[in-house]
Design a protein around this motif. Structure first.
Motif, PDB file in Angstrom:
ATOM      1  N   VAL A   1      83.950  28.844  38.484  1.00 51.00           N
ATOM      2  CA  VAL A   1      84.774  28.617  39.672  1.00 51.00           C
ATOM      3  C   VAL A   1      83.929  28.521  40.945  1.00 51.00           C
ATOM      4  CG1 VAL A   1      86.814  29.708  38.696  1.00 51.00           C
ATOM      5  CG2 VAL A   1      85.202  31.097  39.994  1.00 51.00           C
ATOM      6  N   PHE A   2      82.670  28.923  40.842  1.00 51.56           N
ATOM      7  CA  PHE A   2      81.783  28.818  42.002  1.00 51.56           C
ATOM      8  C   PHE A   2      80.366  28.648  41.495  1.00 51.56           C
ATOM      9  CE2 PHE A   2      78.991  30.355  45.337  1.00 51.56           C
ATOM     10  CZ  PHE A   2      79.513  29.747  46.468  1.00 51.56           C
ATOM     11  N   ALA A   3      79.639  27.715  42.098  1.00 57.66           N
ATOM     12  CA  ALA A   3      78.230  27.495  41.732  1.00 57.66           C
ATOM     13  C   ALA A   3      77.531  26.896  42.938  1.00 57.66           C
ATOM     14  CB  ALA A   3      78.131  26.580  40.511  1.00 57.66           C
TER      15      ALA A   3
ATOM     16  N   LEU B   1      74.805  31.245  48.343  1.00 53.20           N
ATOM     17  CA  LEU B   1      75.520  32.127  49.269  1.00 53.20           C
ATOM     18  C   LEU B   1      74.510  33.021  49.980  1.00 53.20           C
ATOM     19  CD1 LEU B   1      78.708  33.351  47.371  1.00 53.20           C
ATOM     20  CD2 LEU B   1      78.638  31.987  49.449  1.00 53.20           C
ATOM     21  N   ARG B   2      74.679  33.167  51.260  1.00 52.61           N
ATOM     22  CA  ARG B   2      73.738  33.980  52.026  1.00 52.61           C
ATOM     23  C   ARG B   2      73.720  35.411  51.502  1.00 52.61           C
ATOM     24  NH1 ARG B   2      74.302  35.141  58.361  1.00 52.61           N
ATOM     25  NH2 ARG B   2      74.819  37.221  57.632  1.00 52.61           N
ATOM     26  N   GLY B   3      72.521  35.937  51.320  1.00 53.68           N
ATOM     27  CA  GLY B   3      72.362  37.294  50.823  1.00 53.68           C
ATOM     28  C   GLY B   3      72.304  37.378  49.314  1.00 53.68           C
ATOM     29  N   TYR B   4      72.857  36.378  48.623  1.00 57.05           N
ATOM     30  CA  TYR B   4      72.914  36.401  47.158  1.00 57.05           C
ATOM     31  C   TYR B   4      72.184  35.203  46.547  1.00 57.05           C
ATOM     32  CZ  TYR B   4      76.480  39.874  48.075  1.00 57.05           C
ATOM     33  OH  TYR B   4      77.151  40.986  48.523  1.00 57.05           O
ATOM     34  N   GLY B   5      71.788  34.249  47.389  1.00 60.84           N
ATOM     35  CA  GLY B   5      71.061  33.098  46.888  1.00 60.84           C
ATOM     36  C   GLY B   5      71.917  32.205  46.019  1.00 60.84           C
ATOM     37  N   MET B   6      71.332  31.686  44.942  1.00 57.21           N
ATOM     38  CA  MET B   6      72.046  30.818  44.016  1.00 57.21           C
ATOM     39  C   MET B   6      72.986  31.675  43.170  1.00 57.21           C
ATOM     40  SD  MET B   6      70.809  27.992  45.000  1.00 57.21           S
ATOM     41  CE  MET B   6      71.669  26.954  43.837  1.00 57.21           C
ATOM     42  N   VAL B   7      74.276  31.402  43.285  1.00 50.59           N
ATOM     43  CA  VAL B   7      75.310  32.239  42.654  1.00 50.59           C
ATOM     44  C   VAL B   7      76.214  31.382  41.780  1.00 50.59           C
ATOM     45  CG1 VAL B   7      77.323  33.724  43.051  1.00 50.59           C
ATOM     46  CG2 VAL B   7      75.323  33.898  44.547  1.00 50.59           C
ATOM     47  N   VAL B   8      76.537  31.903  40.593  1.00 46.67           N
ATOM     48  CA  VAL B   8      77.566  31.279  39.756  1.00 46.67           C
ATOM     49  C   VAL B   8      78.605  32.360  39.432  1.00 46.67           C
ATOM     50  CG1 VAL B   8      76.221  31.686  37.640  1.00 46.67           C
ATOM     51  CG2 VAL B   8      78.061  30.003  37.644  1.00 46.67           C
ATOM     52  N   VAL B   9      79.870  32.002  39.587  1.00 46.57           N
ATOM     53  CA  VAL B   9      80.982  32.918  39.310  1.00 46.57           C
ATOM     54  C   VAL B   9      81.824  32.298  38.206  1.00 46.57           C
ATOM     55  CG1 VAL B   9      83.007  34.112  40.229  1.00 46.57           C
ATOM     56  CG2 VAL B   9      80.994  33.763  41.691  1.00 46.57           C
ATOM     57  N   VAL B  10      82.140  33.098  37.192  1.00 45.82           N
ATOM     58  CA  VAL B  10      82.911  32.624  36.041  1.00 45.82           C
ATOM     59  C   VAL B  10      84.226  33.393  35.966  1.00 45.82           C
ATOM     60  CG1 VAL B  10      82.957  32.356  33.528  1.00 45.82           C
ATOM     61  CG2 VAL B  10      80.816  32.028  34.788  1.00 45.82           C
ATOM     62  N   ASP B  11      85.315  32.644  35.857  1.00 50.85           N
ATOM     63  CA  ASP B  11      86.645  33.225  35.692  1.00 50.85           C
ATOM     64  C   ASP B  11      86.916  33.387  34.200  1.00 50.85           C
ATOM     65  OD1 ASP B  11      89.243  34.033  35.906  1.00 50.85           O
ATOM     66  OD2 ASP B  11      90.048  32.068  36.445  1.00 50.85           O
TER      67      ASP B  11
ATOM     68  N   GLU C   1      78.213  23.573  36.624  1.00 51.85           N
ATOM     69  CA  GLU C   1      78.905  23.155  37.837  1.00 51.85           C
ATOM     70  C   GLU C   1      80.330  23.689  37.834  1.00 51.85           C
ATOM     71  OE1 GLU C   1      78.720  18.942  37.888  1.00 51.85           O
ATOM     72  OE2 GLU C   1      76.555  18.852  38.278  1.00 51.85           O
ATOM     73  N   VAL C   2      80.939  23.678  39.003  1.00 48.08           N
ATOM     74  CA  VAL C   2      82.318  24.129  39.134  1.00 48.08           C
ATOM     75  C   VAL C   2      83.215  23.309  38.215  1.00 48.08           C
ATOM     76  CG1 VAL C   2      84.288  24.269  40.703  1.00 48.08           C
ATOM     77  CG2 VAL C   2      82.028  24.994  41.473  1.00 48.08           C
ATOM     78  N   GLY C   3      84.075  24.003  37.489  1.00 48.27           N
ATOM     79  CA  GLY C   3      84.992  23.352  36.568  1.00 48.27           C
ATOM     80  C   GLY C   3      84.519  23.354  35.133  1.00 48.27           C
ATOM     81  N   ASP C   4      83.216  23.632  34.882  1.00 50.64           N
ATOM     82  CA  ASP C   4      82.695  23.647  33.516  1.00 50.64           C
ATOM     83  C   ASP C   4      83.303  24.793  32.710  1.00 50.64           C
ATOM     84  OD1 ASP C   4      81.117  21.494  34.058  1.00 50.64           O
ATOM     85  OD2 ASP C   4      79.238  22.614  34.214  1.00 50.64           O
ATOM     86  N   ARG C   5      83.714  24.516  31.487  1.00 47.57           N
ATOM     87  CA  ARG C   5      84.107  25.565  30.548  1.00 47.57           C
ATOM     88  C   ARG C   5      82.853  26.072  29.847  1.00 47.57           C
ATOM     89  NH1 ARG C   5      89.313  26.221  28.761  1.00 47.57           N
ATOM     90  NH2 ARG C   5      88.358  28.061  27.807  1.00 47.57           N
ATOM     91  N   VAL C   6      82.731  27.369  29.686  1.00 40.06           N
ATOM     92  CA  VAL C   6      81.544  27.962  29.066  1.00 40.06           C
ATOM     93  C   VAL C   6      81.971  28.931  27.977  1.00 40.06           C
ATOM     94  CG1 VAL C   6      80.017  27.701  31.053  1.00 40.06           C
ATOM     95  CG2 VAL C   6      81.466  29.721  30.894  1.00 40.06           C
ATOM     96  N   GLU C   7      81.132  29.054  26.963  1.00 41.00           N
ATOM     97  CA  GLU C   7      81.362  29.986  25.875  1.00 41.00           C
ATOM     98  C   GLU C   7      80.442  31.194  26.048  1.00 41.00           C
ATOM     99  OE1 GLU C   7      83.778  29.660  23.750  1.00 41.00           O
ATOM    100  OE2 GLU C   7      84.327  27.714  24.571  1.00 41.00           O
ATOM    101  N   GLY C   8      80.860  32.340  25.509  1.00 43.18           N
ATOM    102  CA  GLY C   8      80.042  33.537  25.607  1.00 43.18           C
ATOM    103  C   GLY C   8      78.648  33.316  25.053  1.00 43.18           C
ATOM    104  N   GLY C   9      77.618  33.728  25.781  1.00 41.72           N
ATOM    105  CA  GLY C   9      76.242  33.550  25.357  1.00 41.72           C
ATOM    106  C   GLY C   9      75.617  32.246  25.800  1.00 41.72           C
ATOM    107  N   GLU C  10      76.397  31.372  26.434  1.00 39.24           N
ATOM    108  CA  GLU C  10      75.865  30.091  26.891  1.00 39.24           C
ATOM    109  C   GLU C  10      74.993  30.309  28.127  1.00 39.24           C
ATOM    110  OE1 GLU C  10      77.576  25.621  27.983  1.00 39.24           O
ATOM    111  OE2 GLU C  10      78.907  27.149  27.130  1.00 39.24           O
ATOM    112  N   VAL C  11      73.860  29.593  28.190  1.00 37.83           N
ATOM    113  CA  VAL C  11      72.946  29.724  29.335  1.00 37.83           C
ATOM    114  C   VAL C  11      73.550  28.999  30.533  1.00 37.83           C
ATOM    115  CG1 VAL C  11      70.628  29.259  30.213  1.00 37.83           C
ATOM    116  CG2 VAL C  11      70.948  29.878  27.813  1.00 37.83           C
ATOM    117  N   ILE C  12      73.728  29.726  31.636  1.00 38.47           N
ATOM    118  CA  ILE C  12      74.359  29.154  32.820  1.00 38.47           C
ATOM    119  C   ILE C  12      73.434  29.124  34.036  1.00 38.47           C
ATOM    120  CG2 ILE C  12      76.687  29.799  32.098  1.00 38.47           C
ATOM    121  CD1 ILE C  12      76.520  32.185  34.012  1.00 38.47           C
TER     122      ILE C  12
END
Length: 376
Positions: free
Chosen positions: A298-300, A303-313, A331-342
């Motif tokens: 949902v976010f990739a 962000l200031r203070g956190y640098g390159m950030v990815v958030v997964v719902d 990227e935002v909108g990508d579906r990911v499976e557990g253990g996948e490199v993000i």
């Protein structure tokens, strides 16, 4: 991460469980628009800190460039590995073809010798025998022998062509390997230059944060940026069409996003009244960061203070967050499976040491990730 969080997430917690169709349609706006909103909010907050504005923007640009270069380097390393595998396979194929070629030559030589020996004793007899069954038998024998030689010679020609094709493919792969290696060397040199530029930018930024009060104020604003980004991401995906099951059933079963020593734990003191809202895990730069459970990005972004950030719902109002990455691979909108490199671990966001910042959130609030992860 900040005592400001209850007020910041109050609006999120008050979101209605059901909404009109019109509201749902608005919430299901394209995720690209969500990214624009978050960037606009971030820019507004950064602008309020005029003393850090230029340096912060410069740091963002430096770390975005590093992220892009690191991803390109990773892709070319994978390509190099693939090309080396192909070359090894072609070398094995060549060895087999050479053995086959030698065997075919020996067989042809044996056929020629056998024909010559047989012909020495039977040629004269064949000329003396007129209209006899023996003459027909010998003619048939020589016919089959000649056919066998022709087939053997055709097989040799086919093997020679296969060897030629193999050699050509090896030359092509070697040329690709050299080009890819040259590109990789240039990218690594460029990455080192970008990292040096980032160090200079970071030094300038740190010089503006010597006073404790200014450092504390920075952390508070950074926390506000993160909270607002997550709040907008959740609101935009409140009517997500694809259901996810959350993390409740996976508590205690999640794999760690990457191996490494935990430098700071959830709830430990950070600075002033601020405490850590997640785990800071030490790791070398460029290590694979794996998502802990299935979900949707949902976010990739930076962000200031956190640098390159990815958030997964993960559904059921559960989120996982991965910060200070060197590079984002989803990227935002990508579906990911557990253990996948993000992502790849790094030191973006102005960190002096490389690693990963990891959070788990439920209903907008940070929760201790430790009970959700497997013991190690």
């Amino acid at each position: 991460m900040s005592f400001l969080w209850p007020a910041l997430v109050a609006g999120l917690l008050s979101l209605p469980l059901a909404a009109s169709q019109e509201a749902i349609d608005r919430q299901q706006q394209q995720l690209a628009q969500l990214q624009k909103q978050i960037k606009a909010s971030q820019s507004k907050l950064i602008a309020s800190q005029s003393s850090r504005d230029k340096a912060s923007k410069a740091l963002r640009q430096d770390e975005l460039a590093i992220s892009k270069q690191a991803a390109a380097i990773r892709a070319n390393r994978n390509k190099l590995a693939s090309l080396n595998t192909q070359l090894a396979e072609l070398a094995r194929e060549q060895t087999a073809l050479e053995r086959q070629y030698e065997q075919q030559q020996r067989q042809l030589a044996a056929q020629i010798r056998a024909s010559w020996v047989a012909g020495q004793g039977e040629t004269g007899q064949l000329l003396l025998k007129q209209n006899s069954a023996d003459k027909q038998r010998l003619l048939t024998y020589y016919h089959y022998l000649n056919q066998a030689r022709i087939q053997a010679m055709e097989a040799i020609d086919s093997t020679k062509q296969a060897l030629t094709d193999n050699h050509r493919r090896q030359l092509e792969r070697k040329a690709q390997l050299e080009r890819t290696q040259e590109k990789l060397d240039n990218q690594q040199q460029s990455l080192r230059q970008q990292q040096k530029k980032r160090e200079q930018t970071l030094a300038k930024l740190e010089s503006q944060l010597k006073r404790e009060s200014r450092r504390l104020n920075q952390l508070e604003v950074d926390s506000e940026i993160l909270a607002q980004a997550i709040e907008e991401a959740l609101a935009a995906l409140a009517a997500r069409p694809v259901p996810l099951e959350g993390l409740k059933k996976l508590k205690g079963k999640l794999d760690w996003p990457l191996p490494g020593k935990v430098k700071h734990r959830f709830g430990s003191h950070r600075q002033g009244q601020l405490r850590w809202n997640g785990l800071l895990i030490a790791a070398r730069e460029g290590r694979n960061v794996e998502v802990v459970a299935p979900g949707q990005v949902v976010f990739a972004d930076w962000l200031r203070g956190y640098g390159m950030v990815v958030v997964v719902d993960h559904g059921d109002e559960y989120l996982s967050l991965y910060g200070h990455a060197q590079s984002l691979l989803k990227e935002v909108g990508d579906r990911v499976e557990g253990g996948e490199v993000i992502a790849l671990s790094g030191d973006s966001g102005g960190q002096s040491d490389s690693g990963l910042y990891f959070e788990i959130r439920h209903r907008g609030l940070a929760v201790d990730p430790a009970p959700y992860l497997r013991r190690r």
